[in-house]
Design a protein around this motif. Structure first.
Motif, short mmCIF file in Angstrom:
data_model
loop_
_atom_site.label_atom_id
_atom_site.label_comp_id
_atom_site.label_asym_id
_atom_site.label_seq_id
_atom_site.Cartn_x
_atom_site.Cartn_y
_atom_site.Cartn_z
N LYS A 241 17.25 -22.85 -70.87
CA LYS A 241 15.80 -23.01 -70.74
C LYS A 241 15.44 -24.49 -70.89
CE LYS A 241 14.97 -18.62 -73.19
NZ LYS A 241 14.41 -18.06 -74.43
N PRO A 242 14.37 -24.95 -70.22
CA PRO A 242 13.52 -24.22 -69.27
C PRO A 242 14.22 -24.03 -67.94
CG PRO A 242 12.80 -26.50 -69.42
CD PRO A 242 13.88 -26.34 -70.44
N GLN B 243 10.14 -21.04 -70.26
CA GLN B 243 10.27 -22.13 -71.22
C GLN B 243 11.12 -21.71 -72.41
OE1 GLN B 243 9.31 -25.10 -70.63
NE2 GLN B 243 7.76 -24.92 -69.03
N GLN B 244 11.58 -22.72 -73.17
CA GLN B 244 12.35 -22.40 -74.37
C GLN B 244 11.47 -22.39 -75.62
OE1 GLN B 244 15.06 -25.45 -75.87
NE2 GLN B 244 14.17 -26.96 -74.49
N ARG B 245 10.15 -22.65 -75.43
CA ARG B 245 9.23 -22.60 -76.57
C ARG B 245 7.97 -21.85 -76.17
NH1 ARG B 245 6.08 -24.58 -73.21
NH2 ARG B 245 6.00 -26.75 -72.57
N CYS B 246 7.29 -21.30 -77.17
CA CYS B 246 6.04 -20.59 -76.95
C CYS B 246 4.91 -21.30 -77.69
CB CYS B 246 6.15 -19.14 -77.41
SG CYS B 246 7.26 -18.15 -76.37
N ASN C 246 2.76 -20.92 -65.86
CA ASN C 246 3.49 -21.46 -67.01
C ASN C 246 3.71 -20.37 -68.05
OD1 ASN C 246 3.43 -24.71 -66.74
ND2 ASN C 246 1.55 -23.84 -65.92
N GLY D 76 5.11 -18.75 -71.57
CA GLY D 76 5.21 -19.27 -72.92
C GLY D 76 3.91 -19.80 -73.48
N TYR D 77 2.79 -19.60 -72.78
CA TYR D 77 1.49 -20.03 -73.30
C TYR D 77 0.62 -18.83 -73.63
CZ TYR D 77 1.67 -25.09 -72.64
OH TYR D 77 1.96 -26.41 -72.77
N ASP E 178 0.29 -30.05 -71.66
CA ASP E 178 1.69 -29.65 -71.59
C ASP E 178 2.61 -30.84 -71.85
OD1 ASP E 178 3.54 -27.40 -70.98
OD2 ASP E 178 4.17 -28.68 -69.33
N SER F 192 5.60 -31.14 -74.63
CA SER F 192 6.96 -31.63 -74.36
C SER F 192 7.38 -32.69 -75.36
CB SER F 192 7.03 -32.20 -72.93
OG SER F 192 6.81 -31.20 -71.98
N GLU G 197 8.10 -31.00 -78.73
CA GLU G 197 9.28 -30.14 -78.57
C GLU G 197 10.57 -30.95 -78.62
OE1 GLU G 197 11.01 -27.00 -75.21
OE2 GLU G 197 9.33 -28.32 -74.75
#
Length: 406
Positions: free
Chosen positions: A102-103, A135-138, A164, A166-167, A241, A245, A248
């Motif tokens: 991911k991503p 994505q690898q994050r939420c 997108n 994860g949001y 976003d 990033s 993250e």
């Protein structure tokens, strides 16, 4: 053909499951790895998709269970943000069939699923959104709203979350007197997994609306980061976003947008407002003892573990609660540590939106509110505040009172 997907983040599973079902696969999902193992036994899938980094037990334990305990050759695909070479090697040594980092594009995931287990017979015509990224994050985003019936850019919000993964957007209706609540509820229809409407019956001001929304979103277990954004999208979602990033891929705990005019950026402000902002910023820098260029930008993202420190208690002021957030972080961690945790990131775009709730008269009042902040946090009893910092704040307060004209 049956697919079992296991990931502790629901916001990742929802679009993945939806797309695979569109393609004709029978899909079950699970956010708990232990329950995922139970589902494996009862569901008997043709493919298992699993994340590596999960609480309780890792995805690698799921792989070991299938390969070593069950002695099964069921195809296994790993979708993970873990890029550790040893983990990847261990996975293939255990017999996984594919490892995707991911991503990544949802279209690519589906193509690899087809390669592993084939394409089910289906009469369903699918519409593939090629832009959707897993994505690898939420991320949770709080958007305070007061009388936004005519200004809310609903389509921009829905288009963003459709593209997108994860949001999760949390719109806080701050006791609006128009049809804002109705607009928000209509916006949520069909996207209940990605949009929440938090309704405050009475108007408490932006500071309290943001605080309530942040604390509510902090209770959602699958979110890694939570931030807030102005409803008028003077900072757009793409720029937000970019802030995500940054946090993250760094050790920062808070990343704050900054409306600094620079080459290549589209930053517009009213000239009178700009003059007031510069004056206010001068005082803020004296209070915080940090070289912040713009504390008041309405776009900020927080690591989940500093939400309680930043938002647990009500703010002293209504408009400049951002300064209070940074002051709370400084009091809790100390000035030098706070400087390491905070990042100010210039935005690519910020446009002053017509109809702003903050008048020029309010801007002047802010100077007095800064005095309130200096006084409140100077006298506040805080176990992490040393006498040296107390004296420093006292000096800042007297310096603030000595400023006759900026």
């Amino acid at each position: 053909m049956k697919v079992l997907a296991i990931d502790d983040q629901k916001l990742v599973l929802i679009p993945l499951a939806s797309r695979l079902k569109e393609l004709g696969y029978e899909v079950l999902t699970e956010t708990n790895a232990n329950k995922g193992i139970e589902l494996y036994n009862s569901f008997q899938p043709d493919l298992v998709i699993v994340d590596i980094n999960m609480p309780m037990i890792s995805g690698m334990e799921v792989v070991k269970y299938i390969r070593e305990t069950k002695k099964s050759s069921t195809p296994i695909m790993v979708l993970s943000g873990n890029t550790d070479d040893d983990i990847i090697t261990e996975g293939f040594d255990l017999g996984i069939n594919d490892y995707m980092k991911k991503p990544l594009s949802l279209v690519e995931v589906c193509a690899r699923v087809k390669r592993l287990i084939g394409v089910p017979v289906s009469d369903t015509k699918t519409v593939i959104n090629k832009d959707l990224i897993i994505q690898q994050r939420c991320v949770g985003v709080v958007i305070p709203c007061y009388n936004e019936e005519t200004r809310l850019l609903s389509k921009e919000f829905t288009d963003f979350i459709d593209k997108n993964s994860g949001y999760h957007l949390c719109f806080v209706n701050d006791g609006s007197k128009d049809k804002t609540l109705e607009v928000l509820n209509n916006l949520r229809k069909g996207r209940e997994d990605f949009i929440t409407v938090y309704d405050c019956e009475k108007n408490g001001g932006k500071a309290e609306a943001v605080r309530q929304g942040m604390l509510y979103m902090a209770k959602q277990e699958d979110l890694d980061y939570i931030g807030f954004l102005d409803a008028d999208l003077s900072t757009d979602l793409t720029d937000f976003d970019d802030l995500v990033s940054t946090i993250e891929n760094s050790n920062y705990k808070i990343v704050s947008g900054s409306r600094i005019s620079r080459m290549g950026a589209d930053i517009t402000k009213e000239s009178a407002r700009k003059i007031i902002s510069l004056s206010i910023n001068f005082i803020i820098r004296k209070i915080l003892k940090m070289d912040f260029k713009d504390t008041q930008c309405g776009a900020k993202i927080f690591h989940k573990d500093v939400i309680e420190i930043s938002f647990a208690k009500k703010f002293v002021t209504q408009w400049i609660f951002d300064v209070e957030i940074f002051r709370r972080i400084t009091l809790h961690f100390g000035l030098e540590k706070a400087k390491e945790m905070l990042c100010e990131q210039p935005l690519k775009r910020w446009i002053h939106a017509d109809g702003s709730k903050l008048s020029m008269k309010d801007s002047v009042k802010i100077i007095g509110q800064l005095g309130q902040i200096a006084m409140h946090y100077r006298s506040k009893k805080n176990t992490s505040l040393s006498e040296r910092v107390n004296k420093s704040m006292e000096a800042n307060f007297f310096e603030l009172n000595s400023i006759k004209e900026v």
